[in-house]
Motif scaffolding. Structure first.
Motif, PDB file in Angstrom:
ATOM      1  N   TYR A   1       0.831  -1.207   0.000  1.00  0.00           N
ATOM      2  CA  TYR A   1       0.000   0.000   0.000  1.00  0.00           C
ATOM      3  C   TYR A   1       0.869   1.262   0.000  1.00  0.00           C
ATOM      4  O   TYR A   1       2.028   1.241   0.445  1.00  0.00           O
ATOM      5  N   ILE A   2       0.292   2.355  -0.469  1.00  0.00           N
ATOM      6  CA  ILE A   2       1.007   3.616  -0.556  1.00  0.00           C
ATOM      7  C   ILE A   2       1.412   4.133   0.823  1.00  0.00           C
ATOM      8  O   ILE A   2       2.502   4.663   1.007  1.00  0.00           O
ATOM      9  N   SER A   3       0.521   3.985   1.807  1.00  0.00           N
ATOM     10  CA  SER A   3       0.779   4.495   3.148  1.00  0.00           C
ATOM     11  C   SER A   3       0.350   3.473   4.193  1.00  0.00           C
ATOM     12  O   SER A   3      -0.211   2.427   3.872  1.00  0.00           O
ATOM     13  N   ASP A   4       0.616   3.804   5.453  1.00  0.00           N
ATOM     14  CA  ASP A   4       0.248   2.916   6.556  1.00  0.00           C
ATOM     15  C   ASP A   4      -1.259   2.807   6.736  1.00  0.00           C
ATOM     16  O   ASP A   4      -1.735   1.929   7.463  1.00  0.00           O
ATOM     17  N   ARG A   5      -2.017   3.674   6.120  1.00  0.00           N
ATOM     18  CA  ARG A   5      -3.481   3.623   6.223  1.00  0.00           C
ATOM     19  C   ARG A   5      -4.054   2.438   5.445  1.00  0.00           C
ATOM     20  O   ARG A   5      -5.228   2.101   5.598  1.00  0.00           O
ATOM     21  N   ASN A   6      -3.227   1.834   4.592  1.00  0.00           N
ATOM     22  CA  ASN A   6      -3.672   0.688   3.776  1.00  0.00           C
ATOM     23  C   ASN A   6      -4.930   1.016   2.970  1.00  0.00           C
ATOM     24  O   ASN A   6      -5.880   0.239   2.926  1.00  0.00           O
ATOM     25  N   ALA A   7      -4.904   2.194   2.330  1.00  0.00           N
ATOM     26  CA  ALA A   7      -6.071   2.631   1.555  1.00  0.00           C
ATOM     27  C   ALA A   7      -5.888   2.370   0.067  1.00  0.00           C
ATOM     28  O   ALA A   7      -6.695   1.685  -0.556  1.00  0.00           O
ATOM     29  N   SER A   8      -4.826   2.917  -0.511  1.00  0.00           N
ATOM     30  CA  SER A   8      -4.624   2.794  -1.954  1.00  0.00           C
ATOM     31  C   SER A   8      -3.292   2.125  -2.273  1.00  0.00           C
ATOM     32  O   SER A   8      -2.362   2.144  -1.462  1.00  0.00           O
ATOM     33  N   MET A   9      -3.210   1.552  -3.464  1.00  0.00           N
ATOM     34  CA  MET A   9      -1.968   0.957  -3.944  1.00  0.00           C
ATOM     35  C   MET A   9      -1.871   1.213  -5.445  1.00  0.00           C
ATOM     36  O   MET A   9      -2.885   1.411  -6.123  1.00  0.00           O
ATOM     37  N   THR A  10      -0.634   1.204  -5.955  1.00  0.00           N
ATOM     38  CA  THR A  10      -0.394   1.499  -7.369  1.00  0.00           C
ATOM     39  C   THR A  10       0.569   0.478  -7.961  1.00  0.00           C
ATOM     40  O   THR A  10       1.635   0.222  -7.391  1.00  0.00           O
ATOM     41  N   GLN A  11       0.187  -0.067  -9.097  1.00  0.00           N
ATOM     42  CA  GLN A  11       1.060  -0.983  -9.831  1.00  0.00           C
ATOM     43  C   GLN A  11       1.490  -0.308 -11.127  1.00  0.00           C
ATOM     44  O   GLN A  11       0.689   0.326 -11.807  1.00  0.00           O
ATOM     45  N   VAL A  12       2.767  -0.461 -11.469  1.00  0.00           N
ATOM     46  CA  VAL A  12       3.329   0.166 -12.661  1.00  0.00           C
ATOM     47  C   VAL A  12       3.638  -0.908 -13.703  1.00  0.00           C
ATOM     48  O   VAL A  12       4.303  -1.893 -13.402  1.00  0.00           O
ATOM     49  N   ASN A  13       3.138  -0.710 -14.917  1.00  0.00           N
ATOM     50  CA  ASN A  13       3.421  -1.596 -16.048  1.00  0.00           C
ATOM     51  C   ASN A  13       4.145  -0.794 -17.121  1.00  0.00           C
ATOM     52  O   ASN A  13       3.635   0.225 -17.581  1.00  0.00           O
ATOM     53  N   ILE A  14       5.327  -1.255 -17.512  1.00  0.00           N
ATOM     54  CA  ILE A  14       6.140  -0.544 -18.496  1.00  0.00           C
ATOM     55  C   ILE A  14       6.390  -1.441 -19.701  1.00  0.00           C
ATOM     56  O   ILE A  14       6.727  -2.616 -19.566  1.00  0.00           O
TER      57      ILE A  14
END
Length: 275
Positions: free
Chosen positions: A148-161
Motif C-alpha cells: 500500500y502507498i501508506s500505513d493507512r492501507n487505503a490505496s496501492m499502485t502498480q506500474v506496467n512498463i
C-alpha cells in the motif's frame, strides 16, 4: 317537533367539518414525509458525489506519484542506486534497452514509496504469450500491507512498463540521438508506455478481484476485450481504479551537443564524439 331537524342539521355539519380537518392534516403529513424523503435522497446523492470526488482525487494522486518518482529516478544522478537499478539489464528500462529480445515484454512492479519506491528484487516480466520470466512477485497484492502507498492501507499502485509500439506516424530517425554514432546503443532513443494503475481495494466487492486483475496486461491494443486488460478488469469487478498513462522518452543526453558551422574553420563550436 320543528326544532329537531335543526339540531340534526347542526350535528351533521360539525361531523363533516371534523372529517375535512382530518383529511387536510393527513395531506400535510404526506407532504412532510415526501419532503423528508426527497431531502434524505438529495443528501445521500451529495454524499456519494463528494465521496466519489475524493476517491478519484486520491487515485489520481497515487498514480501520478508513481510516475513522478520514476521520472526523478531516471533524470536524477547516475550515481544514485535507483538510477542504476532502473537502467540495469534487469531494471524496467535497461531490460528493454539492453535485451534485443524484449520488444514484446511487459515489466511490472508494485510502487512502494514508503521505502525505496522500486525494488529490483520484486519485479515481474511478462511475455506476449502470457508467460512470466522469473517470478510473479512484482504484482501488487491487496492482502500485503507493504504494497500500500501508506500505513493507512487505503490505496496501492502498480506500474506496467512496455516499449511503445512502432507507428508509421513517427518522425524518421526519431529513435536516435542527434550527433552520435547510430551503431551505438547509447545513441538510440527509446519510447516507453508507462501505465500506473491505482486502486482502492477496500471499496471492491470481492477480496481477490483486484489481485487477479493486476495480473492482466496494461497493453490495451493487444487484447480483444477490455476485460482482458487491467483497467477494464477493474471496472468489470467493481474496483475503484484509475489508470494514468504516460509516454516517456529515454535517451542518453550526457554526450548530446549542438554543433554550429561544424567543420568550417574557426567557426567550429563542437565536434562529434569518436566513440
Amino acid at each position: 317537533m320543528s326544532n329537531t331537524p335543526r339540531y340534526q342539521s347542526l350535528n351533521g355539519s360539525i361531523s363533516t367539518q371534523k372529517g375535512a380537518v382530518l383529511i387536510v392534516v393527513l395531506l400535510f403529513l404526506v407532504l412532510i414525509i415526501l419532503v423528508g424523503v426527497i431531502a434524505v435522497k438529495q443528501s445521500t446523492t451529495d454524499l456519494r458525489l463528494a465521496t466519489s470526488d475524493q476517491i478519484n482525487t486520491l487515485l489520481l494522486q497515487s498514480a501520478d506519484n508513481a510516475n513522478q518518482n520514476i521520472e526523478q529516478g531516471v533524470n536524477g544522478s547516475s550515481d544514485a542506486d535507483v538510477y542504476t537499478d532502473m537502467l540495469s539489464r534487469t531494471g524496467p528500462f535497461g531490460h528493454f534497452i539492453l535485451d534485443t529480445n524484449s520488444t514484446e515484454h511487459e515489466y511490472v512492479f508494485c510502487f512502494r514509496p514508503r521505502g525505496r519506491f522500486f525494488d529490483i528484487n520484486k519485479t515481474t516480466i511478462n511475455t506476449k504469450d502470457g508467460n512470466i520470466l522469473g517470478n510473479d512477485i512484482g504484482y501488487c497484492n491487496p492482502s500485503t500491507a507493504a504494497d500500500y502507498i501508506s500505513d493507512r492501507n487505503a490505496s496501492m499502485t502498480q506500474v506496467n512498463i512496455s516499449l511503445t509500439a512502432p507507428s508509421a506516424n513517427n518522425e524518421v530517425f526519431s529513435s536516435y540521438t542527434v550527433g552520435q554514432d547510430s551503431s551505438e546503443i547509447s545513441s538510440q532513443a527509446f519510447m516507453f508506455d508507462i501505465n500506473s494503475t491505482a486502486i482502492l481495494p477496500a471499496y471492491s466487492g470481492k477480496a481477490d478481484a483486484a489481485k487477479d486483475c493486476f495480473k492482466k496486461t496494461s497493453r490495451v491494443g493487444t487484447v480483444e476485450d477490455d476485460e482482458d486488460a487491467i483497467g477494464g478488469c477493474m471496472i468489470e469487478e467493481g474496483v475503484p481504479s484509475t489508470v494514468l498513462y504516460e509516454m516517456a522518452n529515454v535517451e542518453n543526453l550526457s554526450m548530446r551537443k549542438n554543433c554550429v558551422d561544424f567543420g568550417k574553420g574557426a567557426g567550429v563550436v563542437c565536434t562529434l564524439p569518436t566513440s
